[in-house]
Motif scaffolding. Structure first.
Motif, PDB file in Angstrom:
ATOM      1  N   ALA A   1      28.183  45.093  36.766  1.00  0.00           N
ATOM      2  CA  ALA A   1      28.892  43.870  36.386  1.00  0.00           C
ATOM      3  C   ALA A   1      30.011  44.370  35.196  1.00  0.00           C
ATOM      4  CB  ALA A   1      27.976  42.580  35.945  1.00  0.00           C
ATOM      5  N   HIS A   2      31.059  44.608  35.516  1.00  0.00           N
ATOM      6  CA  HIS A   2      31.986  45.251  34.472  1.00  0.00           C
ATOM      7  C   HIS A   2      33.062  43.933  33.907  1.00  0.00           C
ATOM      8  CE1 HIS A   2      35.426  46.949  32.508  1.00  0.00           C
ATOM      9  NE2 HIS A   2      34.544  47.951  32.254  1.00  0.00           N
ATOM     10  N   GLU A   3      32.710  43.446  32.828  1.00  0.00           N
ATOM     11  CA  GLU A   3      33.536  42.310  32.058  1.00  0.00           C
ATOM     12  C   GLU A   3      33.620  41.048  33.102  1.00  0.00           C
ATOM     13  OE1 GLU A   3      36.995  42.389  30.064  1.00  0.00           O
ATOM     14  OE2 GLU A   3      36.962  44.457  29.572  1.00  0.00           O
TER      15      GLU A   3
ATOM     16  N   GLU B   1      32.380  38.613  45.795  1.00  0.00           N
ATOM     17  CA  GLU B   1      33.664  37.990  45.654  1.00  0.00           C
ATOM     18  C   GLU B   1      33.667  36.891  46.130  1.00  0.00           C
ATOM     19  OE1 GLU B   1      36.062  39.235  43.390  1.00  0.00           O
ATOM     20  OE2 GLU B   1      36.430  36.849  43.794  1.00  0.00           O
ATOM     21  N   ARG B   2      34.041  35.909  45.416  1.00  0.00           N
ATOM     22  CA  ARG B   2      34.025  34.517  46.021  1.00  0.00           C
ATOM     23  C   ARG B   2      35.198  34.164  46.369  1.00  0.00           C
ATOM     24  NH1 ARG B   2      32.377  31.145  40.546  1.00  0.00           N
ATOM     25  NH2 ARG B   2      31.002  32.735  40.085  1.00  0.00           N
ATOM     26  N   PHE B   3      36.366  34.697  46.006  1.00  0.00           N
ATOM     27  CA  PHE B   3      37.674  34.232  46.455  1.00  0.00           C
ATOM     28  C   PHE B   3      38.151  35.310  47.430  1.00  0.00           C
ATOM     29  CE2 PHE B   3      37.338  32.761  41.944  1.00  0.00           C
ATOM     30  CZ  PHE B   3      37.225  31.329  42.224  1.00  0.00           C
TER      31      PHE B   3
ATOM     32  N   LEU C   1      38.215  27.640  35.297  1.00  0.00           N
ATOM     33  CA  LEU C   1      38.589  28.983  35.826  1.00  0.00           C
ATOM     34  C   LEU C   1      38.029  29.263  37.300  1.00  0.00           C
ATOM     35  CD1 LEU C   1      36.217  31.132  33.286  1.00  0.00           C
ATOM     36  CD2 LEU C   1      38.523  31.016  33.282  1.00  0.00           C
ATOM     37  N   TYR C   2      37.113  28.315  37.883  1.00  0.00           N
ATOM     38  CA  TYR C   2      36.699  28.603  39.407  1.00  0.00           C
ATOM     39  C   TYR C   2      37.103  27.283  40.229  1.00  0.00           C
ATOM     40  CZ  TYR C   2      34.423  32.413  36.509  1.00  0.00           C
ATOM     41  OH  TYR C   2      34.374  33.371  35.970  1.00  0.00           O
ATOM     42  N   HIS C   3      37.808  26.478  39.945  1.00  0.00           N
ATOM     43  CA  HIS C   3      38.070  25.344  40.761  1.00  0.00           C
ATOM     44  C   HIS C   3      38.849  26.195  42.035  1.00  0.00           C
ATOM     45  CE1 HIS C   3      40.590  22.487  42.812  1.00  0.00           C
ATOM     46  NE2 HIS C   3      40.013  21.463  42.271  1.00  0.00           N
TER      47      HIS C   3
ATOM     48  N   ASP D   1      31.089  37.904  30.682  1.00  0.00           N
ATOM     49  CA  ASP D   1      31.809  37.093  29.597  1.00  0.00           C
ATOM     50  C   ASP D   1      32.859  35.913  30.069  1.00  0.00           C
ATOM     51  OD1 ASP D   1      33.975  38.750  30.466  1.00  0.00           O
ATOM     52  OD2 ASP D   1      34.710  39.207  28.694  1.00  0.00           O
ATOM     53  N   ASN D   2      32.710  35.925  31.617  1.00  0.00           N
ATOM     54  CA  ASN D   2      33.642  34.803  32.098  1.00  0.00           C
ATOM     55  C   ASN D   2      32.482  33.701  32.658  1.00  0.00           C
ATOM     56  OD1 ASN D   2      36.042  36.863  32.887  1.00  0.00           O
ATOM     57  ND2 ASN D   2      36.424  35.267  31.779  1.00  0.00           N
ATOM     58  N   PHE D   3      31.167  33.853  32.467  1.00  0.00           N
ATOM     59  CA  PHE D   3      30.473  32.955  32.899  1.00  0.00           C
ATOM     60  C   PHE D   3      30.720  31.511  32.193  1.00  0.00           C
ATOM     61  CE2 PHE D   3      26.658  34.705  35.375  1.00  0.00           C
ATOM     62  CZ  PHE D   3      27.305  35.401  35.873  1.00  0.00           C
TER      63      PHE D   3
ATOM     64  N   ASP E   1      46.865  39.038  32.317  1.00  0.00           N
ATOM     65  CA  ASP E   1      46.944  38.700  31.012  1.00  0.00           C
ATOM     66  C   ASP E   1      46.352  39.512  30.092  1.00  0.00           C
ATOM     67  OD1 ASP E   1      48.581  36.370  31.954  1.00  0.00           O
ATOM     68  OD2 ASP E   1      46.774  35.126  32.225  1.00  0.00           O
ATOM     69  N   TYR E   2      45.506  40.360  30.649  1.00  0.00           N
ATOM     70  CA  TYR E   2      44.556  41.254  29.781  1.00  0.00           C
ATOM     71  C   TYR E   2      44.325  42.572  30.479  1.00  0.00           C
ATOM     72  CZ  TYR E   2      41.104  39.231  32.720  1.00  0.00           C
ATOM     73  OH  TYR E   2      40.527  39.002  33.798  1.00  0.00           O
ATOM     74  N   GLY E   3      43.995  43.524  29.968  1.00  0.00           N
ATOM     75  CA  GLY E   3      43.699  44.732  30.842  1.00  0.00           C
ATOM     76  C   GLY E   3      42.159  45.088  30.603  1.00  0.00           C
ATOM     77  N   THR E   4      41.569  45.983  31.578  1.00  0.00           N
ATOM     78  CA  THR E   4      40.228  46.211  31.410  1.00  0.00           C
ATOM     79  C   THR E   4      39.918  47.819  31.742  1.00  0.00           C
ATOM     80  OG1 THR E   4      39.942  45.938  33.845  1.00  0.00           O
ATOM     81  CG2 THR E   4      39.343  44.290  32.493  1.00  0.00           C
ATOM     82  N   SER E   5      38.970  48.311  31.358  1.00  0.00           N
ATOM     83  CA  SER E   5      39.099  50.087  31.281  1.00  0.00           C
ATOM     84  C   SER E   5      39.351  50.307  32.812  1.00  0.00           C
ATOM     85  CB  SER E   5      37.605  50.468  30.876  1.00  0.00           C
ATOM     86  OG  SER E   5      37.313  49.904  29.613  1.00  0.00           O
TER      87      SER E   5
ATOM     88  N   ALA F   1      29.651  42.881  41.125  1.00  0.00           N
ATOM     89  CA  ALA F   1      29.995  41.483  40.997  1.00  0.00           C
ATOM     90  C   ALA F   1      31.401  41.385  40.282  1.00  0.00           C
ATOM     91  CB  ALA F   1      29.201  40.785  40.058  1.00  0.00           C
ATOM     92  N   GLY F   2      32.491  40.568  40.876  1.00  0.00           N
ATOM     93  CA  GLY F   2      33.553  40.348  40.064  1.00  0.00           C
ATOM     94  C   GLY F   2      34.612  41.736  39.755  1.00  0.00           C
ATOM     95  N   ALA F   3      34.681  42.097  40.921  1.00  0.00           N
ATOM     96  CA  ALA F   3      35.469  43.758  40.831  1.00  0.00           C
ATOM     97  C   ALA F   3      36.944  43.559  40.490  1.00  0.00           C
ATOM     98  CB  ALA F   3      35.091  44.625  41.991  1.00  0.00           C
TER      99      ALA F   3
HETATM  100  C1  LIG Z   1      37.568  39.862  33.431  1.00  0.00           C
HETATM  101  S1  LIG Z   1      37.542  39.892  35.323  1.00  0.00           S
HETATM  102  C2  LIG Z   1      36.935  41.572  35.429  1.00  0.00           C
HETATM  103  C3  LIG Z   1      37.338  42.295  36.895  1.00  0.00           C
HETATM  104  C4  LIG Z   1      37.045  43.801  37.003  1.00  0.00           C
HETATM  105  N1  LIG Z   1      35.441  43.767  36.852  1.00  0.00           N
HETATM  106  C5  LIG Z   1      37.664  44.750  35.807  1.00  0.00           C
HETATM  107  O1  LIG Z   1      36.889  45.014  34.659  1.00  0.00           O
HETATM  108  O2  LIG Z   1      38.995  44.781  35.888  1.00  0.00           O
HETATM  109  C6  LIG Z   1      36.098  38.921  35.752  1.00  0.00           C
HETATM  110  C7  LIG Z   1      35.744  38.500  37.218  1.00  0.00           C
HETATM  111  O3  LIG Z   1      34.429  38.190  37.364  1.00  0.00           O
HETATM  112  C8  LIG Z   1      34.693  37.227  38.479  1.00  0.00           C
HETATM  113  N2  LIG Z   1      33.216  36.766  38.415  1.00  0.00           N
HETATM  114  C9  LIG Z   1      32.940  35.681  37.220  1.00  0.00           C
HETATM  115  N3  LIG Z   1      31.447  35.293  37.683  1.00  0.00           N
HETATM  116  C10 LIG Z   1      31.255  35.807  38.746  1.00  0.00           C
HETATM  117  C11 LIG Z   1      30.087  35.649  39.618  1.00  0.00           C
HETATM  118  N4  LIG Z   1      29.028  34.993  39.160  1.00  0.00           N
HETATM  119  N5  LIG Z   1      29.651  36.345  40.791  1.00  0.00           N
HETATM  120  C12 LIG Z   1      30.947  37.214  41.094  1.00  0.00           C
HETATM  121  N6  LIG Z   1      32.150  37.477  40.297  1.00  0.00           N
HETATM  122  C13 LIG Z   1      32.297  36.632  39.193  1.00  0.00           C
HETATM  123  C14 LIG Z   1      35.845  36.568  38.074  1.00  0.00           C
HETATM  124  O4  LIG Z   1      36.202  35.644  39.236  1.00  0.00           O
HETATM  125  C15 LIG Z   1      36.836  37.404  37.915  1.00  0.00           C
HETATM  126  O5  LIG Z   1      37.245  37.917  38.951  1.00  0.00           O
END
Ligand SMILES: C[S@@+](CC[C@H](N)C(=O)[O-])C[C@H]1O[C@@H](n2cnc3c(N)ncnc32)[C@H](O)[C@@H]1O
Length: 373
Positions: free
Chosen positions: A152-154, A111-113, A28-30, A157-159, A46-50, A83-85
């Motif tokens: 943190a929205h969705e 955002e790390r990227f 996921l994070y390379h 579950d990506n940790f 590949d998927y949607g979010t609210s 986080a992770g917007a």
């Molecule tokens: C499923 S996406 C959700 C994106 C957005 N929040 C949404 O609901 O549309 C998960 C995002 O979280 C990021 N992410 C995962 N772990 C994170 C962390 N510890 N800090 C910040 N972002 C993170 C991922 O890189 C990815 O961009």
């Protein structure tokens, strides 16, 4: 062979089978080839979010954030640390609809990227003047902890998670990713980290042989940073998940699933780096970690119930009325556009879908927010 797959094999050859968390961290994070380094999450992916489904989600969330701002005495600034917007759709909808609150509202994207941060800036346009970006959740020299809300929205579950399995003997083993005859396979082995012992004991006491569960050992560190990011305020987590033991009993094979261009899958070892890999959030673990770091949990419910408390029902009624009026006036294009909005708004609370997502809110030295309807 794709470079990421080569790297997975090299890591296994060099150090032996990888615990699942190490595998997920890579795929996921390379920094060059990871799924999230190369893709922007949200609609069209590949998927949607609210937030990416409809701006009405962010407009409802704006009511919640505005109530938090009221509850802490309308400080300026009030900073949402997200986080992770992803596509920044939630931030855009909140900032556009914030009304009075907008003058005090700041948004900090974690955002790390870099490329995704650039996309978020472009998405916000002029609203980016109210935003800042950092790679770390915790406070920094330019991002001191103030009053606000960590959101943190969705994301949780990506940790990366460890995967445990109850063996036929009743002992709890860890599931590793190894290699056999040039393909990735799963192995059972001993626990890779002593911090997994308490989850293993809970699994031994509750689950039967063959049952699997995931354990997120990064959660505690993340929660510590979340608590440090706000001196006073709130934590809001919206994600797929459940509490113990229901989460485990409902999912005897574990909750890890994948999403790719061909949709949903259940084989995390297929196409590493080309598919999202997620595991449902253990909200009992979230609750414990939040308390350990000084948050006071005070809400845990479904997105359906949460949005109802933010006026979802009245919103749907008003859209329905507007669609009926437009149709009665012969404005058929308007009526169809409003109907399309309405169907997305209904989808936010749908059964077996977005409506079942869980919402967890906690306070830190702050009163419970009350949403004025
Ligand atoms: C499923 S996406 C959700 C994106 C957005 N929040 C949404 O609901 O549309 C998960 C995002 O979280 C990021 N992410 C995962 N772990 C994170 C962390 N510890 N800090 C910040 N972002 C993170 C991922 O890189 C990815 O961009």
């Amino acid at each position: 062979m794709r470079p990421l797959l080569e790297e997975v094999y090299e890591r296994i050859r060099a150090g032996g089978p990888l615990p699942y968390d190490a595998f997920m961290r890579l795929v996921l994070y390379h920094p060059d080839h990871g799924y999230y380094a190369t893709r922007v999450p949200g609609s069209g992916g590949d998927y949607g979010t609210s937030p990416s489904l409809t701006p009405w989600f962010g407009r409802l969330v704006a009511r919640e954030l505005s109530a938090m701002w009221d509850a802490v005495g309308r400080p300026d600034p009030f900073t949402v640390v997200e986080a992770g917007a992803g596509r920044a759709d939630l931030a855009a909808a909140v900032l556009e609809s914030a009304g009075d609150f907008g003058g005090a509202l700041r948004w900090r994207f974690v955002e790390r990227f870099g490329e995704i941060a650039d996309l978020q800036r472009r998405r916000l346009g002029a609203l980016a003047a109210s935003a800042e970006w950092s790679e770390q959740l915790g406070p920094g020299p330019h991002t001191p902890a103030g009053c606000g809300c960590v959101l943190a929205h969705e994301v949780l579950d990506n940790f990366p998670v460890h995967v445990l399995e109850v063996a036929p003997s009743g002992d709890v083993c860890e599931v590793y990713v190894g290699e056999e005859h040039g393909r990735l396979i799963e192995h059972l082995g001993p626990l890779s980290d002593p911090a997994l012992r308490s989850a293993a004991e809970a699994a031994r006491a509750t689950l039967s042989p063959g049952h699997r569960l995931e354990v997120n050992l990064d959660l505690d560190g993340w929660m510590g940073e979340a608590a440090a990011a706000v001196a006073r305020g709130y934590l809001l987590i919206v994600d797929y998940g459940d509490v113990e033991p229901d989460l485990w009993l409902r999912n005897p094979g574990g909750t890890m699933v994948t999403y790719g261009t061909d949709g949903f899958g259940e084989e995390p070892l297929t196409d590493p780096g080309l598919r999202d890999v997620t595991a449902e959030v253990n909200f009992s673990a979230v609750d414990r970690a939040a308390r350990r770091h000084g948050f006071e949990p005070q809400l845990y419910c479904s997105q359906r119930e949460w949005l109802a408390s933010l006026g979802h029902g009245a919103l749907a009624d008003s859209l329905e009325l507007a669609a009926d009026r437009a149709a009665a006036d012969g404005r058929h294009t308007d009526a169809m556009a409003i109907e399309a909005d309405l169907s997305e708004v209904r989808c936010l609370v749908g059964h077996l879908g977005y409506g079942d997502i869980r919402v967890f809110r906690a306070t830190k030295a702050a009163p419970v927010p009350v949403v004025a309807m």
